[in-house]
Design an enzyme around this catalytic site. Structure first.
Site, PDB file in Angstrom:
ATOM      1  N   ARG A 131       0.873  -1.163   0.000  1.00 18.33           N
ATOM      2  CA  ARG A 131       0.000   0.000   0.000  1.00 18.33           C
ATOM      3  C   ARG A 131       0.915   1.219   0.000  1.00 18.33           C
ATOM      4  NH1 ARG A 131      -2.315  -3.647   3.675  1.00 18.33           N
ATOM      5  NH2 ARG A 131      -4.438  -4.228   3.111  1.00 18.33           N
ATOM      6  N   ARG A 149      -0.376  -1.982  -6.915  1.00 18.21           N
ATOM      7  CA  ARG A 149      -0.734  -3.019  -5.939  1.00 18.21           C
ATOM      8  C   ARG A 149      -1.688  -4.024  -6.591  1.00 18.21           C
ATOM      9  NH1 ARG A 149      -1.301  -4.483  -0.631  1.00 18.21           N
ATOM     10  NH2 ARG A 149      -3.374  -4.998   0.133  1.00 18.21           N
ATOM     11  N   HIS A 195      -4.406  -9.166   3.245  1.00 16.70           N
ATOM     12  CA  HIS A 195      -5.870  -9.182   3.255  1.00 16.70           C
ATOM     13  C   HIS A 195      -6.329 -10.158   4.334  1.00 16.70           C
ATOM     14  CE1 HIS A 195      -6.066  -7.918  -1.245  1.00 16.70           C
ATOM     15  NE2 HIS A 195      -6.093  -6.866  -0.455  1.00 16.70           N
ATOM     16  N   HIS A 251      -2.211   2.471  -6.149  1.00 17.99           N
ATOM     17  CA  HIS A 251      -3.046   1.278  -5.959  1.00 17.99           C
ATOM     18  C   HIS A 251      -3.116   0.438  -7.230  1.00 17.99           C
ATOM     19  CE1 HIS A 251      -5.808  -1.300  -3.857  1.00 17.99           C
ATOM     20  NE2 HIS A 251      -6.549  -1.322  -4.951  1.00 17.99           N
ATOM     21  N   LYS A 310      -1.580  -1.998   7.430  1.00 15.89           N
ATOM     22  CA  LYS A 310      -2.864  -1.424   7.809  1.00 15.89           C
ATOM     23  C   LYS A 310      -3.301  -2.088   9.109  1.00 15.89           C
ATOM     24  CE  LYS A 310      -7.382  -0.908   5.592  1.00 15.89           C
ATOM     25  NZ  LYS A 310      -8.112  -1.262   4.359  1.00 15.89           N
ATOM     26  N   TYR A 328      -9.431  -9.383  -7.077  1.00 17.84           N
ATOM     27  CA  TYR A 328      -8.388  -8.969  -8.011  1.00 17.84           C
ATOM     28  C   TYR A 328      -8.145 -10.000  -9.114  1.00 17.84           C
ATOM     29  CZ  TYR A 328      -7.022  -5.444  -4.559  1.00 17.84           C
ATOM     30  OH  TYR A 328      -7.002  -4.381  -3.701  1.00 17.84           O
TER      31      TYR A 328
END
Length: 173
Positions: free
Chosen positions: A25, A117, A140, A114, A51, A149
């Site tokens: 990120r 990513r 994730h 992004h 995150k 994705y």
């Protein structure tokens, strides 16, 4: 983008490499400090804050490690990515770098940090990296997030039927 980044300043090459080859990120990349670089069992590593505040150590591809070394020079502490006036690069500055490198690469579509990513996750899934490993690399919590994705998820080419049939044929030999 990686080729275009490699032809530009070391900071740009290092940022694009981290985003595209590690799927970070933008906040993870811009928040990284020189003192978080390391060596673990022969792998160049970077310890980042994910995150949610989780701290993890990730391996760096040799190309990324070299680019970071060139970008940081002789510095032994502080942010890996600095602005021209010596402050920490923020997400807006990183976005400008990504757009500049995309233009240099001849990409006319809108490209953001992004996007890189997303490309990392998609490429990993397309290359056959197991979903659990891609999920972990992307940080994730839910595999369904990672699956969003997967461009080929509706394709029958990767259906388990073919893999199982090939496995059984190979085992019978």
């Amino acid at each position: 983008m990686l080729v275009a980044a490699g032809l530009g300043p070391p900071c740009e090459h290092a940022l694009i490499s981290l985003l595209a080859l590690n799927g970070l990120r933008v906040s993870e990349a811009t928040g990284a400090d020189v003192e978080q670089l390391g060596l673990e069992r022969g792998h160049r590593t970077l310890t980042i804050t994910r995150k949610g505040g989780k701290v993890v150590t990730i391996p760096l591809a040799p190309r990324t490690a070299r680019a970071i070394d060139l970008a940081t020079g002789e510095r032994s502490n502080g942010p890996i990515f600095l602005t021209a006036d010596g402050r920490r690069l923020d997400r807006h500055g990183a976005g400008r770098i990504v757009r500049r490198v995309a233009r240099r690469a001849g990409i006319s579509k809108k490209v953001s940090p992004h996007t890189l990513r997303h490309a990392f996750i998609t490429a990993a899934l397309d290359a056959g990296v197991p979903l659990r490993d891609v999920q972990k690399a992307a940080s994730h919590l839910d595999p369904r997030t990672t699956m969003r994705y997967d461009r080929a998820r509706g394709s029958l080419d990767r259906h388990a039927t073919y893999i199982v049939a090939a496995y059984i044929v190979a085992a019978a030999r």
